[in-house]
Design a protein around this motif. Structure first.
Motif, PDB file in Angstrom:
ATOM      1  N   PHE A  24      49.106  43.989  66.115  1.00  0.00           N
ATOM      2  CA  PHE A  24      48.669  44.963  67.110  1.00  0.00           C
ATOM      3  C   PHE A  24      49.911  45.354  67.918  1.00  0.00           C
ATOM      4  O   PHE A  24      50.360  44.593  68.784  1.00  0.00           O
ATOM      5  N   ASP A  25      50.456  46.520  67.626  1.00  0.00           N
ATOM      6  CA  ASP A  25      51.741  46.949  68.184  1.00  0.00           C
ATOM      7  C   ASP A  25      51.532  47.878  69.377  1.00  0.00           C
ATOM      8  O   ASP A  25      50.814  48.878  69.261  1.00  0.00           O
ATOM      9  N   GLY A  26      52.178  47.566  70.506  1.00  0.00           N
ATOM     10  CA  GLY A  26      52.054  48.435  71.667  1.00  0.00           C
ATOM     11  C   GLY A  26      52.469  47.793  72.976  1.00  0.00           C
ATOM     12  O   GLY A  26      52.946  48.472  73.884  1.00  0.00           O
ATOM     13  N   HIS A  27      52.311  46.471  73.102  1.00  0.00           N
ATOM     14  CA  HIS A  27      52.716  45.794  74.327  1.00  0.00           C
ATOM     15  C   HIS A  27      54.237  45.806  74.467  1.00  0.00           C
ATOM     16  O   HIS A  27      54.979  45.810  73.470  1.00  0.00           O
ATOM     17  N   ASN A  28      54.702  45.773  75.710  1.00  0.00           N
ATOM     18  CA  ASN A  28      56.141  45.800  75.983  1.00  0.00           C
ATOM     19  C   ASN A  28      56.637  44.511  76.623  1.00  0.00           C
ATOM     20  O   ASN A  28      57.654  44.515  77.317  1.00  0.00           O
ATOM     21  N   GLY A  29      55.929  43.432  76.403  1.00  0.00           N
ATOM     22  CA  GLY A  29      56.328  42.148  76.973  1.00  0.00           C
ATOM     23  C   GLY A  29      55.419  41.054  76.475  1.00  0.00           C
ATOM     24  O   GLY A  29      54.666  41.238  75.504  1.00  0.00           O
ATOM     25  N   VAL A  30      55.488  39.915  77.131  1.00  0.00           N
ATOM     26  CA  VAL A  30      54.672  38.769  76.744  1.00  0.00           C
ATOM     27  C   VAL A  30      53.195  39.140  76.735  1.00  0.00           C
ATOM     28  O   VAL A  30      52.718  39.898  77.583  1.00  0.00           O
ATOM     29  N   VAL A  31      52.464  38.626  75.742  1.00  0.00           N
ATOM     30  CA  VAL A  31      51.009  38.784  75.677  1.00  0.00           C
ATOM     31  C   VAL A  31      50.399  37.419  75.986  1.00  0.00           C
ATOM     32  O   VAL A  31      50.545  36.471  75.213  1.00  0.00           O
ATOM     33  N   TRP A  32      49.718  37.321  77.122  1.00  0.00           N
ATOM     34  CA  TRP A  32      49.234  36.036  77.606  1.00  0.00           C
ATOM     35  C   TRP A  32      47.918  35.613  76.966  1.00  0.00           C
ATOM     36  O   TRP A  32      47.647  34.417  76.811  1.00  0.00           O
ATOM     37  N   ASP A  33      47.062  36.560  76.594  1.00  0.00           N
ATOM     38  CA  ASP A  33      45.737  36.173  76.096  1.00  0.00           C
ATOM     39  C   ASP A  33      45.241  37.184  75.074  1.00  0.00           C
ATOM     40  O   ASP A  33      45.644  38.363  75.080  1.00  0.00           O
ATOM     41  N   THR A  92      43.519  42.315  74.537  1.00  0.00           N
ATOM     42  CA  THR A  92      44.723  41.553  74.856  1.00  0.00           C
ATOM     43  C   THR A  92      45.164  41.874  76.278  1.00  0.00           C
ATOM     44  O   THR A  92      44.953  42.979  76.774  1.00  0.00           O
ATOM     45  N   GLY A  93      45.786  40.894  76.923  1.00  0.00           N
ATOM     46  CA  GLY A  93      46.320  41.086  78.270  1.00  0.00           C
ATOM     47  C   GLY A  93      47.755  40.623  78.307  1.00  0.00           C
ATOM     48  O   GLY A  93      48.076  39.561  77.744  1.00  0.00           O
ATOM     49  N   GLY A  94      48.636  41.402  78.948  1.00  0.00           N
ATOM     50  CA  GLY A  94      50.054  41.072  78.865  1.00  0.00           C
ATOM     51  C   GLY A  94      50.827  41.181  80.154  1.00  0.00           C
ATOM     52  O   GLY A  94      50.322  41.637  81.193  1.00  0.00           O
ATOM     53  N   GLY A  95      52.070  40.747  80.056  1.00  0.00           N
ATOM     54  CA  GLY A  95      52.985  40.806  81.183  1.00  0.00           C
ATOM     55  C   GLY A  95      53.509  42.198  81.463  1.00  0.00           C
ATOM     56  O   GLY A  95      54.219  42.410  82.449  1.00  0.00           O
ATOM     57  N   ASP A  96      53.163  43.174  80.612  1.00  0.00           N
ATOM     58  CA  ASP A  96      53.560  44.564  80.854  1.00  0.00           C
ATOM     59  C   ASP A  96      52.548  45.292  81.726  1.00  0.00           C
ATOM     60  O   ASP A  96      52.518  46.517  81.768  1.00  0.00           O
ATOM     61  N   SER A  97      51.695  44.521  82.405  1.00  0.00           N
ATOM     62  CA  SER A  97      50.714  45.049  83.367  1.00  0.00           C
ATOM     63  C   SER A  97      49.632  45.895  82.714  1.00  0.00           C
ATOM     64  O   SER A  97      49.119  46.833  83.316  1.00  0.00           O
ATOM     65  N   THR A 121      44.489  36.410  81.898  1.00  0.00           N
ATOM     66  CA  THR A 121      43.414  36.017  80.984  1.00  0.00           C
ATOM     67  C   THR A 121      42.522  37.217  80.714  1.00  0.00           C
ATOM     68  O   THR A 121      42.394  38.118  81.554  1.00  0.00           O
ATOM     69  N   CYS A 122      41.874  37.245  79.538  1.00  0.00           N
ATOM     70  CA  CYS A 122      40.936  38.311  79.200  1.00  0.00           C
ATOM     71  C   CYS A 122      40.009  37.826  78.099  1.00  0.00           C
ATOM     72  O   CYS A 122      40.409  37.028  77.241  1.00  0.00           O
ATOM     73  N   SER A 123      38.757  38.298  78.116  1.00  0.00           N
ATOM     74  CA  SER A 123      37.813  37.901  77.074  1.00  0.00           C
ATOM     75  C   SER A 123      36.593  38.815  77.085  1.00  0.00           C
ATOM     76  O   SER A 123      36.205  39.359  78.122  1.00  0.00           O
ATOM     77  N   PHE A 124      35.994  38.980  75.891  1.00  0.00           N
ATOM     78  CA  PHE A 124      34.743  39.713  75.745  1.00  0.00           C
ATOM     79  C   PHE A 124      33.570  38.823  76.140  1.00  0.00           C
ATOM     80  O   PHE A 124      33.586  37.607  75.919  1.00  0.00           O
TER      81      PHE A 124
END
Length: 300
Positions: free
Chosen positions: A48-57, A69-74, A116-119
């Motif tokens: 899954f390409d698109g985040h610009n930093g760490v992906v935390w969850d 997904t939730g990441g450090g790129d806000s 964190t993130c979840s369905f």
């Protein structure tokens, strides 16, 4: 049993999740590219390409048609599992204005990571939490994927902006989507009522950061993993502390076996503390405990 080594990340893994059927494994890392794998042979299905930093969850929904997904790129991103295409991107950027006698002096754009993130179990709601940044406090949000305004970040089902100074480091949906359980950097575990939009119970259970929360198979219990070198078992509805599993190193993750009265703990010392020693000195073994008697009976 043949083990498979899955080579797809260039930096530390932050989260792994099975889908409901167990045929796919989703992984996120500090390298900005979440992966999905076939569990039967360890083959990588895609990224899954698109985040610009760490992906935390990372978390798939009930029928594995969507991934969040939730990441450090806000950003919080929702993906189509089959194509890997990003369907929605929700930014947590906030403009903070400082004023004096009614006149705006500065406008500062504040970026805060999605930790964190979840369905939800129905697959329509998404829970996500954000970190503290500058003057922005940690926050908890719930959005409805069927609401266009929610997908644009304009509104939410529920937002709680009074979590305190300590960020949420792990979270779980309640058994029937009517509540949320959060684990905090301070060692607190909190139960939130979604309908009333308020804190139901807050218990101080660990002396240090909670790294992970995971349910038992029937979700009547959950286990916490903490930097204070312990994992603890709780009743889901009352948050009553039932059992403690003690080690001599930080516990990064803990899970309850779905078929036996066993729990497994994983963790170890920080990498900076063991770079000049053997792996065994870092205490990276997976350790097995009896669920009821709290006794360790094996290591791998």
């Amino acid at each position: 049993m043949k083990p498979y080594a899955l080579h797809g990340h260039e930096r530390a893994i932050t989260q792994i999740k099975y889908n409901r059927e167990g045929d796919l494994l989703f992984s996120s890392a500090k390298d900005s590219t979440p992966n999905v794998w076939y569990t039967i042979n360890g083959e990588r299905l895609g990224t899954f390409d698109g985040h610009n930093g760490v992906v935390w969850d990372i978390d798939p929904n009930w029928d594995t048609t969507r991934v969040v997904t939730g990441g450090g790129d806000s950003t919080l991103r929702i993906w189509d599992t089959e194509t890997g295409k990003a369907l929605h991107t929700i930014s947590t950027n906030t403009s903070v204005r400082t004023c004096k006698t009614g006149k705006a002096l500065h406008t500062i754009s504040t970026n805060t990571s999605v930790r964190t993130c979840s369905f939800s179990y129905c697959g329509k709601l998404i829970l996500y939490t954000t970190d503290q940044a500058m003057k922005m406090m940690p926050e908890l949000h719930i959005i409805d994927t069927t609401n266009p305004d929610h997908m644009k970040g304009l509104s939410t089902v529920m937002s709680i902006k009074e979590l305190g100074m300590t960020k949420v480091t792990s979270s779980l949906w309640g058994p029937v989507d009517d509540s949320v359980i959060t684990g905090h950097e301070s060692g607190h575990i909190v139960n939130w009522d979604i309908k009333q939009k308020k804190k139901v119970k807050d218990v101080f259970v660990h002396k240090s950061q909670i790294n992970d929360l995971q349910y038992s198979k029937d979700q009547t219990f959950f286990i916490s993993a903490s930097k204070d070198t312990t994992a603890k078992l709780f009743d889901t509805h009352t948050l009553e502390h039932l059992k403690t599993y003690k080690t001599e190193r930080p516990v990064n993750s803990a899970a309850i076996s779905p078929i036996r009265d066993h729990v497994v703990l994983g963790g170890g010392q920080e990498a900076m503390e063991v770079t000049t020693t053997a792996a065994r000195s870092g205490k990276f073994e997976a350790r097995f405990f009896h669920l009821i008697f709290e006794e360790e009976f094996g290591r791998v």
